[in-house]
Design a protein around this motif. Structure first.
Motif, PDB file in Angstrom:
ATOM      1  N   GLY B 502       0.768  -1.240   0.000  1.00 55.15           N
ATOM      2  CA  GLY B 502       0.000   0.000   0.000  1.00 55.15           C
ATOM      3  C   GLY B 502       0.796   1.285   0.000  1.00 55.15           C
ATOM      4  O   GLY B 502       0.232   2.353   0.233  1.00 55.15           O
ATOM      5  N   PHE B 503       2.121   1.204  -0.242  1.00 55.62           N
ATOM      6  CA  PHE B 503       2.907   2.434  -0.195  1.00 55.62           C
ATOM      7  C   PHE B 503       2.911   3.111  -1.561  1.00 55.62           C
ATOM      8  O   PHE B 503       3.189   2.471  -2.573  1.00 55.62           O
ATOM      9  CB  PHE B 503       4.359   2.132   0.217  1.00 55.62           C
ATOM     10  N   ASN B 504       2.617   4.421  -1.569  1.00 51.40           N
ATOM     11  CA  ASN B 504       2.687   5.154  -2.827  1.00 51.40           C
ATOM     12  C   ASN B 504       4.140   5.523  -3.132  1.00 51.40           C
ATOM     13  O   ASN B 504       5.045   5.196  -2.375  1.00 51.40           O
ATOM     14  CB  ASN B 504       1.773   6.389  -2.792  1.00 51.40           C
ATOM     15  N   GLU B 505       4.337   6.253  -4.235  1.00 50.71           N
ATOM     16  CA  GLU B 505       5.717   6.552  -4.652  1.00 50.71           C
ATOM     17  C   GLU B 505       6.459   7.387  -3.623  1.00 50.71           C
ATOM     18  O   GLU B 505       7.619   7.130  -3.319  1.00 50.71           O
ATOM     19  CB  GLU B 505       5.699   7.281  -6.001  1.00 50.71           C
ATOM     20  N   HIS B 506       5.785   8.397  -3.068  1.00 52.24           N
ATOM     21  CA  HIS B 506       6.449   9.268  -2.095  1.00 52.24           C
ATOM     22  C   HIS B 506       6.923   8.483  -0.877  1.00 52.24           C
ATOM     23  O   HIS B 506       8.012   8.702  -0.368  1.00 52.24           O
ATOM     24  CB  HIS B 506       5.513  10.392  -1.633  1.00 52.24           C
ATOM     25  N   LEU B 542       1.951  18.931   6.616  1.00 52.90           N
ATOM     26  CA  LEU B 542       2.094  17.598   6.033  1.00 52.90           C
ATOM     27  C   LEU B 542       0.958  16.684   6.478  1.00 52.90           C
ATOM     28  O   LEU B 542       0.407  15.908   5.698  1.00 52.90           O
ATOM     29  CB  LEU B 542       3.452  17.044   6.475  1.00 52.90           C
ATOM     30  N   LYS B 543       0.615  16.840   7.773  1.00 52.11           N
ATOM     31  CA  LYS B 543      -0.443  16.049   8.375  1.00 52.11           C
ATOM     32  C   LYS B 543      -1.717  16.091   7.552  1.00 52.11           C
ATOM     33  O   LYS B 543      -2.339  15.076   7.261  1.00 52.11           O
ATOM     34  CB  LYS B 543      -0.696  16.644   9.763  1.00 52.11           C
ATOM     35  N   GLU B 544      -2.103  17.316   7.152  1.00 53.78           N
ATOM     36  CA  GLU B 544      -3.365  17.485   6.420  1.00 53.78           C
ATOM     37  C   GLU B 544      -3.286  16.892   5.020  1.00 53.78           C
ATOM     38  O   GLU B 544      -4.262  16.324   4.526  1.00 53.78           O
ATOM     39  CB  GLU B 544      -3.741  18.964   6.368  1.00 53.78           C
ATOM     40  N   ARG B 545      -2.112  17.020   4.401  1.00 53.39           N
ATOM     41  CA  ARG B 545      -1.945  16.430   3.073  1.00 53.39           C
ATOM     42  C   ARG B 545      -2.119  14.918   3.138  1.00 53.39           C
ATOM     43  O   ARG B 545      -2.764  14.319   2.285  1.00 53.39           O
ATOM     44  CB  ARG B 545      -0.543  16.741   2.516  1.00 53.39           C
ATOM     45  N   GLU B 549      -4.765  12.641   1.195  1.00 47.42           N
ATOM     46  CA  GLU B 549      -4.345  11.914  -0.001  1.00 47.42           C
ATOM     47  C   GLU B 549      -4.043  10.435   0.177  1.00 47.42           C
ATOM     48  O   GLU B 549      -3.964   9.703  -0.791  1.00 47.42           O
ATOM     49  CB  GLU B 549      -3.112  12.622  -0.616  1.00 47.42           C
ATOM     50  N   TRP B 550      -3.808   9.994   1.419  1.00 48.73           N
ATOM     51  CA  TRP B 550      -3.500   8.576   1.589  1.00 48.73           C
ATOM     52  C   TRP B 550      -4.748   7.858   2.069  1.00 48.73           C
ATOM     53  O   TRP B 550      -5.499   8.382   2.897  1.00 48.73           O
ATOM     54  CB  TRP B 550      -2.410   8.363   2.643  1.00 48.73           C
TER      55      TRP B 550
END
Lengths: 87, 613
Positions: B502-506, B542-545, B549-550
């Motif tokens: 489940g890990f995205n590219e970032h 960062l928390k809100e992003r 998005e995840w």
């Protein structure tokens, strides 16, 4: 005090003062260094000892006050030390 | 005949818990060099002091030893140094004894006297002896032993005055005689002589009047003791997270303000990007966790110096034996909550080699402070505005680490049933923690952290920023600049491994520098999202992003990954050094990676299945 009243430290009732009577040469030679170390830590004949706390096991480990120090011993080490309980 | 001169090299000899280290710190201040004795994992601490006459004297702090008849690696080094088999012989041996427990500590002095080295006895903790009504007749003791006796207080600024003056006096020539291991009769004779001297020079209240037994009855009680331990640990973690969070908030705001201010004053360009997005966004994200790390260390240092920790180890001896460990593993494992490296080094006090190896291999499972940034960030994103759920999840992650560690220990030890291993652990007398030593200890920890932030973390942050800003030569010129960058390329490659969990590219990219230091995962994500954001969003949290998005499953999966993943090169290095074995190092790395991947895979797939139902 008669030899008969000697008991291993491991059997001394919690909180009761006793004096170390003897640490006999152990039957198992692997315990030889252990006996030397116990003596160096202060478990020598005549020294006053008592059990200040028992661990969660069946008297294993034991917190033993000897002179001005307190040591945690396992049942096995505490069995090597013979004591005379004081009244 | 050689002319008698003052000593140029001295060594401090003493039992563990005699206050030797505090005295060494007082004597040498910051002029210390810490290394390892060649061939063994025993710390060699050396420093330089200046005497009242202005002479420089080398000071060697020997490892604490109960006896020269060594039973541990530490004691063997001490014996080898004072018998001239390792290093060169010191000009003078300073025997440090605890003035409140001469009955126990004098024996080693008598043993050292037989070596024929010039010797001075330092009656340490002499202020505490006075407070306890213990009077030691120093002149009489000097007479009995035939060597000078000085009073010292390791924890006072001027506590070494008498010793320093003594070091300007000439020492008699050494008449060394070879050391031989004593037999039972000799040990008993030395003890007898020691007790006779103590009775002649010490006047003290009866042992029965000692309050520490009464405290011990409660502290080590099977029920009350465990209850107290639970409260102590709970209070520690509450303090770390509530108080730490409060302070972290201020640091966070300061960095957000700094980022905005720098962003406004500078012209748009690569340098502004590096400063605002790379350095302030990245490093600031890590620095906010300094308060939490320091609060945790404050509790550990205070509990250790008060004498409580060995008693907690006593209480936990039996429960830990269920996993095949002993109480001796408790302090190393507790330290590992702050950082696995001091924790793994603290395993040196474990005398049984198999117990020690097992403790080393499981130490990285204790949630170290470098995980706090990642845990806090992800939990805040998982449960925004729900402090109770967040607290429960945080406790759960800590518990998961501990339970897994015990399970791994159990598996490791099952194959090797131990012969009897003695405990013989001293429970030193209670004392109030010394504020000066606490402050020094905390300062050292803060410096270590800041040095990490200023070097490894800063460097990696810049590298990450560069990877994100350099276009990839293989990119097909479609998509955002980030997708076309070298970092984007790297992320796509890593996706083959990490997509199933489940890990995205970032995230995948962030895990790479995270190998050097876990906290960098946060700063790398900070850099990535700061780069992606438009002008207004640079300072966006960062928390809100992440919350936006995840997916829920991804956040949870990354949390579980962080519990297990072997993610810090320094830990690998220290495991190799302490075990002296590449195999053990790879064993640790391999089993942790396997556990992490498996646990995250299950978490992700299960959560995804449940949340899409």
């Amino acid at each position: 005090m008669s030899r008969a009243s000697r008991i291993p430290l491991a059997q001394l009732p919690d909180g009761q003062w006793a004096t170390v009577a003897d640490i006999p040469v152990p039957a198992d030679p692997t315990d030889h260094d252990l006996v030397l170390r116990l003596m160096e830590l202060g478990f020598v004949p005549g020294e006053r000892v008592r059990i200040v706390a028992e661990g969660l096991g069946r008297r294993d480990p034991l917190a033993v006050r000897v002179g001005r120090s307190t040591f945690a011993l396992r049942h096995h080490e505490a069995s090597l030390i013979l004591v005379n309980a004081l009244p | 005949m050689p002319v008698a001169t003052p000593p140029a090299r001295i060594a401090l000899l003493g039992n563990p818990n005699c206050g030797k280290t505090a005295l060494f710190n007082l004597l040498t201040g910051s002029r210390q060099k810490v290394a390892n004795y060649p061939g063994v994992t025993v710390e060699r601490k050396e420093g330089v002091l200046r005497t009242p006459a202005g002479r420089r004297v080398q000071v060697l702090d020997l490892p604490g030893a109960y006896s020269l008849n060594a039973v541990s690696a530490d004691e063997a080094v001490t014996r080898d140094v004072v018998t001239g088999h390792r290093d060169s012989l010191p000009d003078l041996l300073v025997c440090v004894v605890d003035a409140t427990n001469l009955r126990m500590h004098l024996r080693l002095v008598l043993e050292a006297l037989t070596l024929g080295l010039p010797l001075v006895v330092a009656l340490n903790k002499s202020d505490r002896a006075e407070q306890l009504g213990i009077a030691v007749d120093g002149d009489r003791l000097a007479q009995e032993l035939g060597v000078p006796v000085v009073r010292t207080v390791g924890v006072h600024a001027h506590g070494a005055r008498e010793l320093l003056e003594q070091l300007d006096r000439p020492v008699p020539p050494r008449r060394t005689s070879p050391w031989k291991a004593p037999d039972v009769a000799q040990v008993l004779a030395t003890q007898h002589r020691s007790h006779r001297i103590v009775e002649a020079v010490v006047q003290e209240p009866a042992v029965d009047a000692d309050p520490s037994d009464r405290i011990d009855r409660v502290i080590m009680h099977p029920v009350w003791g465990l209850l107290i331990l639970a409260v102590v640990l709970f209070t520690t973690f509450i303090a770390v997270f509530s108080l730490g969070d409060l302070l972290a908030g201020h640091i966070d705001e300061a960095f957000a303000w700094l980022g905005d201010a720098v962003g406004r004053t500078m012209a748009d360009g690569p340098l502004r990007g590096l400063l605002v997005e790379g350095i302030i966004g990245g490093v600031g994200g890590v620095l906010v966790f300094l308060p939490q790390i320091l609060i945790l260390f404050l509790f550990i240092l205070a509990l250790e110096s008060s004498g409580y920790l060995p008693r907690a180890a006593f209480l936990l001896d039996k429960p830990m034996s269920g996993a095949g460990l002993s109480g001796r593993s408790f302090i190393p494992l507790l330290s590992s909550f702050a950082c696995a490296i001091p924790g793994i080094m603290a395993t040196r006090t474990i005398t049984d080699p198999r117990d020690r190896l097992t403790t080393i291999l499981i130490a990285p499972l204790m949630a170290c402070s470098a995980r706090i940034p990642v845990y806090t960030l992800l939990i805040a994103a998982l449960f925004p505005g729900e402090p109770l759920a967040a607290a429960l999840l945080m406790s759960g992650l800590y518990a998961l680490g501990v339970v897994s560690a015990m399970a791994v220990a159990w598996v490791l030890k099952r194959r090797h049933r131990n012969a009897h291993v003695p405990l013989l652990m001293e429970l030193p007398s209670y004392q109030w923690p010394d504020l000066r030593s606490l402050a020094i200890g905390l300062w050292e920890r803060a410096l270590i952290f800041l040095r990490r932030v200023g070097t490894i973390i800063l460097a990696l942050t810049i590298v990450m920023w560069a990877l994100y800003t350099t276009p990839s030569p293989w990119a097909d010129r479609t998509g955002t600049p980030i997708e076309q960058s070298l970092a984007g390329e790297l992320g796509r490659g890593l996706q083959h491994v990490f997509a199933p969990i489940g890990f995205n590219e970032h995230i995948s990219i962030a895990l790479v520098p995270g190998m050097a230091a876990r906290e960098v995962v946060v700063s790398a994500l900070g850099t990535a999202y700061a780069m992606e954001g438009d002008e207004d969003e640079v300072s966006g949290r960062l928390k809100e992003r992440i919350a936006r998005e995840w997916s829920f499953a991804t956040r949870l999966s990354l949390l579980i990954w962080m519990v297990f993943a072997p993610q810090c090169i320094s830990t690998f290095v220290v495991v190799k050094r302490e075990t002296g074995s590449w195999r053990q190092m790879w064993t640790m790395g391999g089993y942790l990676f396997a556990l992490a991947y498996l646990a995250s895979l299950i978490t992700y797939q299960l959560t995804k299945a449940l949340t899409t139902l």
